[in-house]
Design a protein around this motif. Structure first.
Motif, PDB file in Angstrom:
ATOM      1  N   ARG A   1     158.199  35.126  42.326  1.00  0.00           N
ATOM      2  CA  ARG A   1     157.433  35.635  43.461  1.00  0.00           C
ATOM      3  C   ARG A   1     157.947  35.104  44.790  1.00  0.00           C
ATOM      4  NH1 ARG A   1     151.213  35.850  41.124  1.00  0.00           N
ATOM      5  NH2 ARG A   1     151.811  36.797  39.137  1.00  0.00           N
ATOM      6  N   TRP A   2     158.500  33.890  44.769  1.00  0.00           N
ATOM      7  CA  TRP A   2     158.951  33.291  46.026  1.00  0.00           C
ATOM      8  C   TRP A   2     160.407  33.606  46.344  1.00  0.00           C
ATOM      9  CZ3 TRP A   2     156.083  30.565  49.646  1.00  0.00           C
ATOM     10  CH2 TRP A   2     154.750  30.303  49.286  1.00  0.00           C
ATOM     11  N   LEU A   3     161.230  33.798  45.333  1.00  0.00           N
ATOM     12  CA  LEU A   3     162.678  33.845  45.591  1.00  0.00           C
ATOM     13  C   LEU A   3     163.355  35.164  45.260  1.00  0.00           C
ATOM     14  CD1 LEU A   3     163.731  30.356  44.208  1.00  0.00           C
ATOM     15  CD2 LEU A   3     163.672  31.063  46.603  1.00  0.00           C
ATOM     16  N   ALA A   4     162.665  36.061  44.542  1.00  0.00           N
ATOM     17  CA  ALA A   4     163.382  37.210  43.997  1.00  0.00           C
ATOM     18  C   ALA A   4     163.765  38.254  45.039  1.00  0.00           C
ATOM     19  CB  ALA A   4     162.564  37.855  42.870  1.00  0.00           C
ATOM     20  N   TRP A   5     163.343  38.053  46.296  1.00  0.00           N
ATOM     21  CA  TRP A   5     163.676  39.049  47.329  1.00  0.00           C
ATOM     22  C   TRP A   5     165.113  38.945  47.813  1.00  0.00           C
ATOM     23  CZ3 TRP A   5     165.146  36.728  51.874  1.00  0.00           C
ATOM     24  CH2 TRP A   5     164.765  35.389  52.031  1.00  0.00           C
ATOM     25  N   VAL A   6     165.824  37.838  47.511  1.00  0.00           N
ATOM     26  CA  VAL A   6     167.212  37.705  47.976  1.00  0.00           C
ATOM     27  C   VAL A   6     168.114  38.572  47.094  1.00  0.00           C
ATOM     28  CG1 VAL A   6     166.804  35.352  48.794  1.00  0.00           C
ATOM     29  CG2 VAL A   6     167.764  35.727  46.513  1.00  0.00           C
ATOM     30  N   PRO A   7     169.348  38.859  47.546  1.00  0.00           N
ATOM     31  CA  PRO A   7     170.271  39.601  46.674  1.00  0.00           C
ATOM     32  C   PRO A   7     170.450  38.842  45.363  1.00  0.00           C
ATOM     33  CG  PRO A   7     171.188  39.378  48.881  1.00  0.00           C
ATOM     34  CD  PRO A   7     169.945  38.556  48.853  1.00  0.00           C
ATOM     35  N   GLY A   8     170.434  39.545  44.260  1.00  0.00           N
ATOM     36  CA  GLY A   8     170.536  38.877  42.948  1.00  0.00           C
ATOM     37  C   GLY A   8     169.319  38.036  42.662  1.00  0.00           C
TER      38      GLY A   8
ATOM     39  N   ILE B   1     175.546  33.327  42.916  1.00  0.00           N
ATOM     40  CA  ILE B   1     174.891  34.568  42.462  1.00  0.00           C
ATOM     41  C   ILE B   1     174.691  35.502  43.657  1.00  0.00           C
ATOM     42  CG2 ILE B   1     172.787  35.537  41.476  1.00  0.00           C
ATOM     43  CD1 ILE B   1     172.517  32.852  39.923  1.00  0.00           C
ATOM     44  N   ILE B   2     174.222  34.956  44.781  1.00  0.00           N
ATOM     45  CA  ILE B   2     174.012  35.793  45.967  1.00  0.00           C
ATOM     46  C   ILE B   2     175.324  36.441  46.389  1.00  0.00           C
ATOM     47  CG2 ILE B   2     173.344  35.783  48.406  1.00  0.00           C
ATOM     48  CD1 ILE B   2     171.335  33.578  47.733  1.00  0.00           C
ATOM     49  N   GLY B   3     176.388  35.631  46.383  1.00  0.00           N
ATOM     50  CA  GLY B   3     177.700  36.163  46.749  1.00  0.00           C
ATOM     51  C   GLY B   3     178.121  37.284  45.815  1.00  0.00           C
ATOM     52  N   MET B   4     177.921  37.071  44.512  1.00  0.00           N
ATOM     53  CA  MET B   4     178.285  38.111  43.545  1.00  0.00           C
ATOM     54  C   MET B   4     177.434  39.361  43.768  1.00  0.00           C
ATOM     55  SD  MET B   4     178.771  35.829  40.102  1.00  0.00           S
ATOM     56  CE  MET B   4     179.124  37.209  39.015  1.00  0.00           C
ATOM     57  N   ALA B   5     176.152  39.170  44.010  1.00  0.00           N
ATOM     58  CA  ALA B   5     175.249  40.314  44.191  1.00  0.00           C
ATOM     59  C   ALA B   5     175.660  41.140  45.399  1.00  0.00           C
ATOM     60  CB  ALA B   5     173.813  39.822  44.333  1.00  0.00           C
ATOM     61  N   MET B   6     176.179  40.457  46.414  1.00  0.00           N
ATOM     62  CA  MET B   6     176.527  41.191  47.623  1.00  0.00           C
ATOM     63  C   MET B   6     177.872  41.900  47.505  1.00  0.00           C
ATOM     64  SD  MET B   6     174.702  39.008  50.661  1.00  0.00           S
ATOM     65  CE  MET B   6     176.159  38.300  51.235  1.00  0.00           C
ATOM     66  N   THR B   7     178.749  41.437  46.581  1.00  0.00           N
ATOM     67  CA  THR B   7     180.071  42.054  46.494  1.00  0.00           C
ATOM     68  C   THR B   7     180.226  42.987  45.299  1.00  0.00           C
ATOM     69  OG1 THR B   7     180.792  40.050  45.383  1.00  0.00           O
ATOM     70  CG2 THR B   7     181.324  40.231  47.713  1.00  0.00           C
TER      71      THR B   7
ATOM     72  N   GLY C   1     172.279  43.322  39.589  1.00  0.00           N
ATOM     73  CA  GLY C   1     170.827  43.464  39.589  1.00  0.00           C
ATOM     74  C   GLY C   1     170.244  43.478  41.002  1.00  0.00           C
ATOM     75  N   PRO C   2     169.281  44.361  41.262  1.00  0.00           N
ATOM     76  CA  PRO C   2     168.714  44.479  42.600  1.00  0.00           C
ATOM     77  C   PRO C   2     167.761  43.328  42.931  1.00  0.00           C
ATOM     78  CG  PRO C   2     167.535  45.888  41.076  1.00  0.00           C
ATOM     79  CD  PRO C   2     168.647  45.252  40.300  1.00  0.00           C
ATOM     80  N   ALA C   3     167.479  43.178  44.217  1.00  0.00           N
ATOM     81  CA  ALA C   3     166.458  42.226  44.630  1.00  0.00           C
ATOM     82  C   ALA C   3     165.101  42.771  44.223  1.00  0.00           C
ATOM     83  CB  ALA C   3     166.519  42.017  46.133  1.00  0.00           C
ATOM     84  N   VAL C   4     164.146  41.869  44.035  1.00  0.00           N
ATOM     85  CA  VAL C   4     162.797  42.296  43.669  1.00  0.00           C
ATOM     86  C   VAL C   4     161.894  41.952  44.836  1.00  0.00           C
ATOM     87  CG1 VAL C   4     160.932  42.069  42.012  1.00  0.00           C
ATOM     88  CG2 VAL C   4     163.299  41.739  41.279  1.00  0.00           C
ATOM     89  N   THR C   5     161.329  42.966  45.473  1.00  0.00           N
ATOM     90  CA  THR C   5     160.501  42.693  46.648  1.00  0.00           C
ATOM     91  C   THR C   5     159.086  43.183  46.381  1.00  0.00           C
ATOM     92  OG1 THR C   5     161.277  44.786  47.533  1.00  0.00           O
ATOM     93  CG2 THR C   5     162.354  42.798  48.344  1.00  0.00           C
ATOM     94  N   GLY C   6     158.221  42.942  47.361  1.00  0.00           N
ATOM     95  CA  GLY C   6     156.888  43.503  47.287  1.00  0.00           C
ATOM     96  C   GLY C   6     155.798  42.540  46.854  1.00  0.00           C
ATOM     97  N   PHE C   7     156.162  41.255  46.643  1.00  0.00           N
ATOM     98  CA  PHE C   7     155.103  40.301  46.329  1.00  0.00           C
ATOM     99  C   PHE C   7     154.360  39.934  47.611  1.00  0.00           C
ATOM    100  CE2 PHE C   7     157.931  39.460  42.684  1.00  0.00           C
ATOM    101  CZ  PHE C   7     157.009  39.695  41.680  1.00  0.00           C
ATOM    102  N   THR C   8     153.043  39.979  47.575  1.00  0.00           N
ATOM    103  CA  THR C   8     152.266  39.607  48.762  1.00  0.00           C
ATOM    104  C   THR C   8     152.189  38.079  48.841  1.00  0.00           C
ATOM    105  OG1 THR C   8     150.196  39.519  47.565  1.00  0.00           O
ATOM    106  CG2 THR C   8     150.849  41.661  48.469  1.00  0.00           C
ATOM    107  N   TRP C   9     151.830  37.583  50.018  1.00  0.00           N
ATOM    108  CA  TRP C   9     151.697  36.134  50.167  1.00  0.00           C
ATOM    109  C   TRP C   9     150.594  35.604  49.271  1.00  0.00           C
ATOM    110  CZ3 TRP C   9     155.137  32.996  51.947  1.00  0.00           C
ATOM    111  CH2 TRP C   9     156.137  33.510  52.796  1.00  0.00           C
ATOM    112  N   ARG C  10     149.575  36.444  49.083  1.00  0.00           N
ATOM    113  CA  ARG C  10     148.491  36.028  48.215  1.00  0.00           C
ATOM    114  C   ARG C  10     149.006  35.815  46.785  1.00  0.00           C
ATOM    115  NH1 ARG C  10     143.166  35.907  47.126  1.00  0.00           N
ATOM    116  NH2 ARG C  10     142.881  36.573  44.964  1.00  0.00           N
ATOM    117  N   GLU C  11     149.797  36.797  46.321  1.00  0.00           N
ATOM    118  CA  GLU C  11     150.361  36.675  44.973  1.00  0.00           C
ATOM    119  C   GLU C  11     151.248  35.431  44.853  1.00  0.00           C
ATOM    120  OE1 GLU C  11     150.916  41.126  43.139  1.00  0.00           O
ATOM    121  OE2 GLU C  11     152.007  40.661  44.957  1.00  0.00           O
ATOM    122  N   ARG C  12     151.964  35.206  45.940  1.00  0.00           N
ATOM    123  CA  ARG C  12     152.827  34.014  45.916  1.00  0.00           C
ATOM    124  C   ARG C  12     151.998  32.737  45.815  1.00  0.00           C
ATOM    125  NH1 ARG C  12     157.262  35.899  50.438  1.00  0.00           N
ATOM    126  NH2 ARG C  12     158.294  37.330  49.026  1.00  0.00           N
ATOM    127  N   LEU C  13     150.947  32.674  46.609  1.00  0.00           N
ATOM    128  CA  LEU C  13     150.159  31.442  46.633  1.00  0.00           C
ATOM    129  C   LEU C  13     149.466  31.182  45.301  1.00  0.00           C
ATOM    130  CD1 LEU C  13     148.782  31.510  50.280  1.00  0.00           C
ATOM    131  CD2 LEU C  13     150.487  29.967  49.274  1.00  0.00           C
TER     132      LEU C  13
END
Ligand code: NA
Ligand code: NA
Lengths: 466, 315, 216
Positions: free
Chosen positions: A103-110, A208-214, A219-231
């Motif tokens: 929930r906290w980290l999956a928004w980055v590439p990879g 991993i980020i470098g590989m994801a960007m090149t 695998g895609p980034a996973v976005t959409g977690f709300t701050w509430r879900e994170r907390l």
């Protein structure tokens, strides 16, 4: 025959029996015993009538070692660290960590792979064993990565590599073993593991980020977690922080005050916290009994190797082999840094074929004094030393380096236990698949090790505060 | 002849007499009789007597307090407040006790023959915070002290706390203990002096006794010349040890000054009180326990006191 | 590593002996596990007592040193039974049939020789600390609170004796397989490749983690 020659022959015997598949603990014990008989009989001039006497002295000398060496307060950290790891399963910590990391980290590439790396790093803070960490995350993390389209080999590689973090980030059974063999401060070694462990995790993450960007189709980034879900994902993972804080505070108080106790106490109190947590999560006697039996099994395996190898080491003491080896190393005209790098490379080769604990136990009694001598001796000051660090600091630095090497070997073919374990968990993966997927992490580990060699302060900064 | 000698730690003031002895013996026999001193390679320190008994090595150093039941008779020298004032007196009382037949019989169970002592100064304490110079202030004080000295402190309400010597510094830093009892060289080598605010200069609660022994069979197997070389070197080795330790003690005051450690003097009536509460009952208990085992406990204690007064009237 | 190889059971005499011995081994391993648990309790009592009542556990270090042999020795035979003691099976996992049983037999015989010697050596270590005439039968005591050490020293020969029984059984088992040319003999750990072993281990850990995640 000179004692040193006897030492070399017996060491050869040890190597042969280990290669032919004798259990490492007993092969070492047997080599030590044979060596002791030989040494004492040689002292009696190989007089046939005094062979029984030599045998008796050797057997009685070897017979002291098991009790003498295992009844040590510092060694009590090993079973407690193992117990923490088993209890952590029952406390539901694994899943909670992965969820929070996602929930906290999956928004980055990879992102999901990065989350997996940091979740394994977090789990490393309650687990003392790399292989167990990989096995657990193979179940939790790989399916999620496959769901969103990761290459299965790479997903397996992430888990296999992530597992190796468990032996650097305390609690770490292997760091305790190192500290015991070389007789250095356990607390400082455990502290020293933190930053290199976290550093390795960051290097993995960046890779991993470098590989994801090149790489297309990574695998895609996973976005959409709300701050509430994170907390809300944090509280279930909190006990991890509590264990980490306990162990740190018992070794070193970063707020400038007194530390709370000794490392031994810290480990046991950390286990107690996880135990309470597991009770709260519904662990009952049947599960506790399982955890205790598994802890007992793993502990006795480690302790048997410890005393077995220490019988061999006792023989080495009589044969004066370690002193001879360090004399030889220091007499070489090569640059000390080059020698150190050769030693590390030798570990990489040896580690291809051997288990990490067995490898360290078998080699350190001879290699460690040599490295210390290379730096200018065990009690040298930083100013007069070769590598620019005092004796105790060099011991810590070298310890982290060899443990990192040993961990590296867990993911290299042909014998890479972490990869075997991951392949074992997943029916759809062969061992070759996992080795293929883990290859990028060789580069990451190579970079990490080079940086730890080039900038020892990454390792030494934290322990030098304590 | 080549002897293996088992000591532990690193070469330090505490092992200088063994090093000197090896040097002298080799010199006197023209290299015929050599000693190979191993710092921890041959045995763990608590098992040195076992190694001697087995015949794994020929000479070893150990401390009586490591294992009281292995060497009950020597523990007379570790009783609190014996009244030993300096290292010369420590040598005199130790060697007098070592010469007693009951003590020799005790060590003969280990096939060991007592050769010489490793005289240690009194285990004065270093502490953190306010200096404690009155008995009342020892109450609830957590002190790292083992054996008889630990018992003495607990008699005045202090709490002896179990910490290994190597963990003593950590324990002080973490507040696990408030005070640590060591000889000066150990306060230096284990770093406890760096944590200290004060040091008691005259508490003199007692010390540990650490003999050097030889394997009886090996001793008897020596040629006459070799045995003569060994026996005749003991006094010289001890003299070397005393000179070396003396230099360390001279440095001690400057170390205290440099680190800003306060020297605490405890008044004579406080000391008398301490002795009354701690020394007398512990000694009586010791004598009762040892006599029950059939050991001449009272005789050994009297021997110590007699040697001390002889030593003082003689000098 | 914790990979336990399969030990087959059948109605043969050796298999019955194997299961009898296993019961003893399991109890001993559990004692060792409880000893680990007691380390935790000791620390809680010591730290708690020190901070709450200024009363640390007297002889904390001495007690830990007494408990350690329980942890270190009691499970040794249990682990030998299913072949979990660490080894390098690069060579041995490539062998089959009689060649394999021969290697295993030699290896077990060598271990038996070592353990018989250590049984003798550790027993004599115990005897040196034991004296019927002394109070508490003690001729060796711990440094701080003077606990007798002989009970802890006795654990080594006791555990080693059980291990020797296990090794005798394995000599019998491998010897029988060698002579009769059995493919899958009972009562001995069947060799697995490193990969199979890891799979078995993963299975085991997976089982643990599944049951844990059931409650998530
Ligand atoms: Na860890
Ligand atoms: Na490898």
């Amino acid at each position: 025959m000179e004692p040193i020659e006897i030492g070399l022959w017996v060491s050869g015997l040890l190597l042969a029996t280990v290669l032919l598949g004798m259990r490492v603990a007993f092969a070492a014990g047997l080599a030590g015993l044979v060596g002791l008989v030989w040494i004492f009989w040689a002292k009696f001039g190989y007089d046939p009538e005094r062979f029984t006497k030599a045998l008796t002295i050797a057997v009685k000398t070897a017979g002291q070692v098991p009790h003498s060496k295992v009844s040590s307060q510092a060694l009590s950290l090993i079973p407690t660290f193992i117990l923490i790891g088993y209890l952590a399963y029952y406390a539901g910590l694994t899943k909670a960590l992965f969820e929070a990391a996602k929930r906290w980290l999956a928004w980055v590439p990879g992102g999901l792979a990065v989350s997996t790396v940091f979740a394994t790093a977090g789990f490393a803070a309650v687990s003392g064993a790399s292989v167990a960490t990989s096995a657990v995350f193979a179940r939790i993390a790989i399916p999620e990565m496959l769901k969103i389209g990761y290459d299965k080999r790479f997903a397996a590689g992430v888990v296999a590599a992530g597992g190796t973090l468990a032996s650097l980030i305390p609690p770490s059974a292997i760091l305790v073993i190192y500290a015991i063999i070389v007789e250095q401060d356990v607390g400082k070694l455990l502290l020293a593991g933190f930053i290199p462990g976290a550093f390795s995790a960051v290097v993995y993450g960046l890779l991993i980020i470098g590989m994801a960007m090149t790489i297309k189709g990574f695998g895609p980034a996973v976005t959409g977690f709300t701050w509430r879900e994170r907390l809300v994902s944090l509280p279930p993972a909190l006990p991890i922080l509590f264990v980490v804080a306990t162990i740190i505070l018992f070794v070193y108080n970063p707020f400038g005050g007194d530390a709370w106790g000794t490392p031994t106490e810290g480990g046991a109190i950390g286990a107690f916290v996880v135990f309470l947590m597991a009770l709260y999560r519904g662990m009952r006697w049947a599960e506790l009994k399982d955890a205790l039996l598994e802890t007992a099994k793993l502990s006795v395996m480690i302790f048997t190797i410890i005393w077995g190898v220490l019988i061999y080491v006792r023989f080495l003491g009589f044969a004066e082999l370690p002193a001879a080896f360090s004399d030889w190393i220091t007499s070489l005209t090569l640059s000390p840094m080059l020698i150190l790098i050769c030693i590390l490379l030798a570990y990489a080769v040896l580690g291809m074929f051997m288990d990490a604990i067995g490898m360290l136990l078998l080699t350190l009694p001879v290699v460690y004094p040599a490295v210390m001598a290379l730096n200018g001796g065990e009690y040298v000051s930083a100013a007069e030393s070769t590598f620019g660090m005092s004796g105790p600091m060099c011991a810590i630095w070298f310890g982290i380096l060899v443990v990192k090497m040993a961990e590296f070997c867990l993911i290299t073919p042909p014998i890479g236990l972490n990869c075997f374990v991951v392949a074992g968990v997943r029916d759809d993966l062969t061992v070759q698949d996992v080795f293929k997927g883990v290859t990028p992490f060789f580069i990451a580990d190579g970079i990490t090790i080079a940086l730890l060699v080039a900038f020892p302060s990454i390792v030494l900064w934290l322990p030098s505060l304590a | 002849t080549e002897w293996n000698v088992s000591v532990w730690g690193k070469r330090r003031a505490f092992t200088e007499h063994v090093e000197k002895l090896a040097e002298l013996v080799s010199e006197k026999t023209g290299g015929e009789f050599t000693m190979n001193i191993s710092y921890g390679g041959l045995s763990k320190n608590k098992e040195n007597l076992d190694g001697i008994s087995i015949g794994a090595f020929e000479m070893a150093q150990f401390c009586a307090g490591y294992h009281r039941d292995k060497n009950p008779t020597i523990t007379v020298l570790e009783l609190p407040f014996l009244g030993v004032a300096n290292l010369e007196e420590e040598v005199a009382v130790s060697h007098a006790v070592y010469a007693h037949p009951a003590v020799q019989k005790d060590l003969a169970r280990w096939n060991a023959k007592l050769l010489m002592t490793s005289p240690m100064p009194q285990y004065n304490i270093v502490g953190t915070g306010e200096a404690r110079d009155e008995l009342g202030e020892f109450k609830d004080m957590r002190v790292r002290a083992t054996g008889g000295i630990g018992k003495a402190f607990s008699a005045v309400g202090a709490v002896p706390t179990s910490v290994t010597a190597t963990e003593a510094y950590n324990a002080m830093e973490s507040g696990v203990v408030d005070t640590v009892a060591f000889a000066q060289h150990a306060h230096l080598s284990f770093g406890t002096i760096n944590k200290a605010d004060w040091w008691t200069e005259n508490l003199n609660p007692g010390t540990v006794n650490c003999p050097v022994v030889v394997n009886t069979d090996a001793y008897e197997a020596l040629s006459d010349a070799e045995r003569e070389a060994l026996d005749s070197s003991v006094d010289e080795a001890i003299a070397h040890y005393l000179a070396n330790y003396g230099a360390l003690l001279e440095k001690w005051d400057s170390v205290l000054a440099e680190k800003g450690v306060e020297k605490v003097t405890i008044s004579e009536d406080q000391l008398a009180e301490f002795r009354k509460v701690a020394a007398d009952p512990i000694r009586e208990q010791w004598i009762a326990d040892m006599s029950a085992q059939g050991l001449p406990a009272q005789e050994l204690y009297d021997l110590v006191q007699k040697t001390l007064s002889d030593q003082r009237s003689g000098s | 590593m914790a990979g336990s190889a399969a030990v087959l059971k059948d109605g043969s005499l050796i298999s019955r002996w194997d299961r009898q011995l296993l019961r003893l081994e399991r109890v001993m391993a559990l004692i060792s596990g409880l000893a680990v648990f007691s380390l935790m309790v000791l620390a809680v009592v010591s730290v708690g007592g020190r901070n709450a009542f200024n009363a640390p556990l007297p002889g904390y270090v001495d007690w830990i040193e007494q408990v350690m042999p329980l942890i270190a020795f009691m499970g040794i035979s249990f682990v030998q039974r299913d072949g979990s003691h660490i080894r390098m099976d690069l060579v041995i996992s490539s062998l089959r049939g009689r060649a394999l049983w021969l290697f295993e037999l030699i290896s077990v015989l060598l271990i038996l020789a070592l353990m018989l010697a250590l049984l003798w050596g550790s027993w004599s270590h115990f005897l040196r600390s034991f004296d019927f005439a002394a109070p508490l039968w003690s001729r060796d005591s711990s440094i701080d609170i003077g606990l007798p050490i002989w009970p802890a020293k006795l654990l080594a020969p006791v555990a080693f004796a059980v291990l020797c029984l296990r090794l005798l059984l394995q000599v019998w088992g491998y010897g029988r397989a060698l002579i009769l040319g059995l493919a899958r003999p009972a009562a001995v750990p069947l060799v697995q490749s490193a990969a199979e072993q890891a799979a078995a281990e993963a299975e085991h850990l997976g089982g643990v983690s599944t049951s844990a995640s059931d409650r998530d």
